[in-house]
Scaffold this motif. Sequence first.
Motif, mmCIF file in Angstrom:
data_model
loop_
_atom_site.group_PDB
_atom_site.id
_atom_site.type_symbol
_atom_site.label_atom_id
_atom_site.label_comp_id
_atom_site.label_asym_id
_atom_site.label_seq_id
_atom_site.Cartn_x
_atom_site.Cartn_y
_atom_site.Cartn_z
ATOM 1 N N SER A 91 0.850 -1.190 0.000
ATOM 2 C CA SER A 91 0.000 0.000 0.000
ATOM 3 C C SER A 91 0.887 1.242 0.000
ATOM 4 N N ALA A 92 0.252 2.397 0.009
ATOM 5 C CA ALA A 92 0.998 3.656 0.068
ATOM 6 C C ALA A 92 1.365 4.018 1.498
ATOM 7 N N GLY A 93 1.079 3.110 2.438
ATOM 8 C CA GLY A 93 1.307 3.412 3.843
ATOM 9 C C GLY A 93 2.750 3.635 4.227
ATOM 10 N N SER A 94 3.697 3.126 3.428
ATOM 11 C CA SER A 94 5.104 3.316 3.767
ATOM 12 C C SER A 94 5.661 4.626 3.211
ATOM 13 N N GLY A 95 4.859 5.349 2.456
ATOM 14 C CA GLY A 95 5.314 6.616 1.892
ATOM 15 C C GLY A 95 4.303 7.726 2.110
ATOM 16 N N GLY A 96 4.477 8.822 1.366
ATOM 17 C CA GLY A 96 3.467 9.870 1.372
ATOM 18 C C GLY A 96 3.727 11.060 2.254
ATOM 19 N N SER A 97 4.693 10.988 3.152
ATOM 20 C CA SER A 97 4.971 12.133 4.026
ATOM 21 C C SER A 97 6.456 12.184 4.351
ATOM 22 N N ASP A 98 6.890 13.325 4.898
ATOM 23 C CA ASP A 98 8.303 13.529 5.187
ATOM 24 C C ASP A 98 8.834 12.619 6.299
ATOM 25 N N ASP A 99 7.915 12.088 7.141
ATOM 26 C CA ASP A 99 8.362 11.196 8.211
ATOM 27 C C ASP A 99 7.971 9.744 7.952
ATOM 28 N N SER A 100 7.630 9.416 6.699
ATOM 29 C CA SER A 100 7.235 8.055 6.339
ATOM 30 C C SER A 100 8.448 7.135 6.275
ATOM 31 N N ASP A 101 8.180 5.839 6.166
ATOM 32 C CA ASP A 101 9.266 4.862 6.065
ATOM 33 C C ASP A 101 10.160 5.147 4.861
ATOM 34 N N LEU A 102 9.549 5.371 3.701
ATOM 35 C CA LEU A 102 10.338 5.586 2.490
ATOM 36 C C LEU A 102 11.131 6.881 2.559
ATOM 37 N N ALA A 103 10.529 7.921 3.146
ATOM 38 C CA ALA A 103 11.243 9.190 3.267
ATOM 39 C C ALA A 103 12.453 9.044 4.184
ATOM 40 N N ARG A 104 12.257 8.390 5.307
ATOM 41 C CA ARG A 104 13.361 8.202 6.258
ATOM 42 C C ARG A 104 14.445 7.317 5.656
ATOM 43 N N ALA A 105 14.040 6.260 4.956
ATOM 44 C CA ALA A 105 15.018 5.360 4.349
ATOM 45 C C ALA A 105 15.800 6.072 3.246
ATOM 46 N N THR A 106 15.107 6.871 2.438
ATOM 47 C CA THR A 106 15.773 7.607 1.359
ATOM 48 C C THR A 106 16.783 8.596 1.919
ATOM 49 N N LYS A 107 16.380 9.324 2.959
ATOM 50 C CA LYS A 107 17.299 10.295 3.573
ATOM 51 C C LYS A 107 18.505 9.598 4.177
ATOM 52 N N MET A 108 18.285 8.450 4.796
ATOM 53 C CA MET A 108 19.401 7.724 5.403
ATOM 54 C C MET A 108 20.355 7.200 4.330
ATOM 55 N N ALA A 109 19.790 6.624 3.257
ATOM 56 C CA ALA A 109 20.635 6.107 2.176
ATOM 57 C C ALA A 109 21.404 7.231 1.501
ATOM 58 N N LEU A 110 20.773 8.398 1.365
ATOM 59 C CA LEU A 110 21.456 9.551 0.776
ATOM 60 C C LEU A 110 22.611 9.993 1.673
ATOM 61 N N ALA A 111 22.372 10.016 2.981
ATOM 62 C CA ALA A 111 23.434 10.394 3.912
ATOM 63 C C ALA A 111 24.586 9.391 3.854
ATOM 64 N N MET A 112 24.266 8.110 3.698
ATOM 65 C CA MET A 112 25.306 7.094 3.584
ATOM 66 C C MET A 112 26.191 7.373 2.373
ATOM 67 N N GLU A 113 25.611 7.850 1.296
ATOM 68 C CA GLU A 113 26.363 8.133 0.069
ATOM 69 C C GLU A 113 27.099 9.469 0.135
ATOM 70 N N ARG A 114 26.513 10.446 0.826
ATOM 71 C CA ARG A 114 26.987 11.821 0.679
ATOM 72 C C ARG A 114 27.623 12.449 1.922
ATOM 73 N N SER A 115 27.340 11.936 3.110
ATOM 74 C CA SER A 115 27.863 12.635 4.282
ATOM 75 C C SER A 115 28.413 11.723 5.380
ATOM 76 N N LEU A 116 28.160 10.426 5.315
ATOM 77 C CA LEU A 116 28.609 9.521 6.378
ATOM 78 C C LEU A 116 29.876 8.747 6.022
ATOM 79 N N GLY A 117 30.376 8.942 4.806
ATOM 80 C CA GLY A 117 31.618 8.292 4.422
ATOM 81 C C GLY A 117 31.473 6.878 3.892
#
Length: 255
Positions: free
Chosen positions: A147-173
């Motif tokens: 369902s869309a329950g894992s996304g749709g907002s800035d604090d959703s599962d997909l949003a948090r996972a995307t931000k974390m994966a981006l940080a892993m690539e860009r700021s966490l080394g």
Amino acid sequence: MTMTSKHIEPGTLEAAVSLLKRLATRAMGLTGADIERIVRQARLKARREKRSIRYEDLEDGIRMDRPQVPYDLRWRFAIHESGHAVVHHALRLGPIHGLNIDAPGGGGYSQLGFTASGSDTLGYREDMLAMLMAGRAAEQIVVGKVSAGSGGSDDSDLARATKMALAMERSLGFGATQPLLYRDDKDPTAVLDANPDLAARIHARLEKAFARAVEIVNENRDKLDALTNALFDAQALDGEAVRRLLKDGDRPPSV
């Protein structure tokens, strides 16, 4: 008169503590001001009816006259939140404080604690990504579609996972390209839209995390089913009840 625990029978004290834990779990997502208002209204109601405050007064205040969640949606919420808990437990990410599928804002709510084992390593971050994708994975396994329950907002599962994966690539080394450079990405959406190659790497990380979550949920399907059934029935489970189910599959005692 102030009553201390020595004036209370052990069984009565245990029951009171169990009720308080259940109320705290039902109130996940509320603010301190919300809780204060609910208690004040319950006290006024009890005073008008010339009786003591009851559990039901507080539970009704927490629910705020919201309609019952439809049967099929309640099942999906239970499956989704149980998926998070199963993977969180399997990867030993920390304590589970409670699960709630009757949260004030609608949808489900997981109160999960996190404890990095040793240090904040690449492996720990990958475990976190798998946990974030676990609700979606559980839906795919049990229902056959997500369902869309894992996304749709800035604090959703997909949003948090995307931000974390981006940080892993860009700021966490931990990035595949120029890992020693630090970038402070204020707007992840703009960064990903402007960098298709980066977006592909981020998506590959999320696909890997989702596949790992699917594997873990499948390996623990009996625990997922037991937890889903219990959460569907109770709508809110405190951390002790969740741990018991994940440990040995027993249903929690009824309140």
